[in-house]
Design a protein around this motif. Structure first.
Motif, short mmCIF file in Angstrom:
data_model
loop_
_atom_site.label_atom_id
_atom_site.label_comp_id
_atom_site.label_asym_id
_atom_site.label_seq_id
_atom_site.Cartn_x
_atom_site.Cartn_y
_atom_site.Cartn_z
N ARG A 115 0.91 -1.33 0.13
CA ARG A 115 -0.06 0.11 -0.03
C ARG A 115 0.68 1.13 -0.14
O ARG A 115 0.71 1.77 -0.61
CB ARG A 115 -0.84 -0.30 1.62
N ASP A 158 -1.93 5.38 -5.25
CA ASP A 158 -2.62 7.04 -4.93
C ASP A 158 -3.47 6.93 -6.27
O ASP A 158 -4.28 7.05 -6.66
CB ASP A 158 -2.42 7.61 -4.03
N GLU A 160 -8.92 6.37 -0.82
CA GLU A 160 -8.42 5.63 0.42
C GLU A 160 -8.36 4.90 0.59
O GLU A 160 -7.81 4.52 2.24
CB GLU A 160 -9.22 7.31 0.70
N LEU A 161 -9.47 4.31 0.97
CA LEU A 161 -10.15 3.38 1.41
C LEU A 161 -8.74 1.81 1.58
O LEU A 161 -9.14 1.51 2.52
CB LEU A 161 -11.44 2.47 0.82
N SER A 202 -5.73 2.36 3.09
CA SER A 202 -5.82 2.76 4.40
C SER A 202 -4.73 1.65 5.36
O SER A 202 -5.30 0.29 5.07
CB SER A 202 -7.09 3.10 5.17
N ASN A 203 -4.83 2.36 6.56
CA ASN A 203 -4.01 0.94 7.44
C ASN A 203 -4.79 1.14 8.30
O ASN A 203 -4.61 -0.89 8.59
CB ASN A 203 -2.97 1.81 7.85
N GLU A 204 -5.93 0.79 8.47
CA GLU A 204 -6.94 1.17 9.57
C GLU A 204 -7.72 0.81 9.44
O GLU A 204 -8.91 1.95 8.84
CB GLU A 204 -6.37 2.12 11.10
N THR A 205 -8.49 -0.56 8.87
CA THR A 205 -10.01 -0.19 8.34
C THR A 205 -10.61 -1.89 8.99
O THR A 205 -9.79 -2.98 9.58
CB THR A 205 -9.92 -0.83 6.73
N GLN A 264 -7.02 -4.93 1.45
CA GLN A 264 -8.02 -4.61 0.41
C GLN A 264 -7.92 -5.37 -0.69
O GLN A 264 -6.79 -5.82 -1.04
CB GLN A 264 -7.84 -3.62 0.27
N ARG A 272 0.02 -4.05 4.00
CA ARG A 272 0.96 -3.22 4.33
C ARG A 272 2.11 -3.86 4.49
O ARG A 272 3.00 -4.36 4.70
CB ARG A 272 0.39 -2.48 5.55
#
Length: 304
Positions: free
Chosen positions: A24, A30, A45-46, A49-52, A85, A98
């Protein structure tokens, strides 16, 4: 395939699928997601993202899914689940992570061996299935450890209680992501894209049921750990109560003896036996007799 070729790839024949497994934090990812894949800013962005939390939704014929897998990296805790993701439109499937995950490596090994999925739908369902299947390893390990602790009579109680607390935290950590992941599987079944076949949906449904069983197993593990914790606490409290009981009995036995010896030790005139050579031995014999009487009374009262 190098990155420049992957950025401009288009299927050359029907059924051809490109799978990209990306970090990521890759530079320029991006912009590429928004420009080449026509993703809106929120979706891009989703995916980065690291915290999902696990979730799934559609954008046209594209399926965006966030899943979590067990972290098998050295020194990691089971509840420290890694997010992966997934974006797929039926021709391209992109997975982003990640930290290193075991599931993509296992699927890639199958493909290299000439086995594994032959379509985007099969690849998606296999990735989701393998992420869920590997959760069972941690649950089985926790259940086995709970069974061992139930039969353990040698390990210190404080050490066992500390380990039980860790297991309960692991259960809560796993359930934190497994519950929304189960909801994500249900969401895919309700609104599947066209590139998911009936066989793929059947596999996704079975994966959701398996995840539901794992959630039930987690509840059983948590309850078993709680019962074991209560049992250990009760055992520790019973042991402490027994110790306090014995100390109380000892104090009850020596209380009258201490009173008599204290009374005989006062320095006032008129103390009997001060000038008698046998008074000391008479006093000791009387104390022994009194102790024997106290033992008899305690036995009769079933205090001993």
């Amino acid at each position: 395939m190098n990155w420049s070729d992957a950025m401009v790839w288009k299927p050359s024949r029907t059924g051809e699928v490109l799978w990209l497994h990306l970090d990521r934090v890759f530079t320029g990812l991006d912009d590429w997601l928004q420009k080449s894949l026509n993703l809106n800013e929120a979706t891009a962005e989703l995916l980065l993202s690291n915290e999902t939390r696990p979730r799934a939704f559609r954008e046209g014929e594209s399926l965006i899914t966030v899943l979590r897998g067990i972290n098998f990296n050295p020194g990691a805790e089971p509840e420290d689940m890694i997010a992966m993701q997934i974006w797929c439109d039926g021709n391209r499937l992109i997975t982003l992570r990640r930290r290193r995950l075991q599931t993509p490596r296992d699927v890639f090994a199958e493909l290299q061996a000439g086995n594994g999925p032959t379509s985007a739908g099969e690849l998606f369902t296999l990735l989701a299935e393998q992420l869920v299947v590997k959760m069972n390893y941690s649950i089985v390990d926790m259940n086995d450890r709970i069974d061992e602790m139930e039969e353990d009579e040698d390990t210190d109680t404080d050490e066992l209680l500390s380990e039980i607390a860790t297991i309960r935290r692991n259960c809560l950590g796993l359930k934190r992501y497994m519950s929304p992941q189960h909801e994500a599987m249900l969401t895919i079944q309700k609104s599947p894209p066209g590139w998911l076949s009936e066989a793929d949906l059947s596999e996704i449904r079975e994966t959701g049921e398996r995840l539901r069983r794992y959630l039930d197993d987690l509840d059983v593990s948590k309850e078993s750990a709680l019962v074991l914790q209560d049992d250990l606490n009760n055992r520790a409290a019973a042991k402490m109560n027994q110790t306090m009981y014995m100390l109380s009995l000892v104090a009850a036995i020596f209380l009258p003896l201490g009173f008599i010896t204290g009374l005989l030790g006062i320095n006032v005139g008129g103390m009997p036996g001060v000038n008698s050579g046998s008074a000391f031995w008479i006093t000791c014999a009387a104390l022994v007799v009194l102790m024997g009487l106290l033992f008899m009374v305690f036995r009769k009262l079933k205090w001993l």
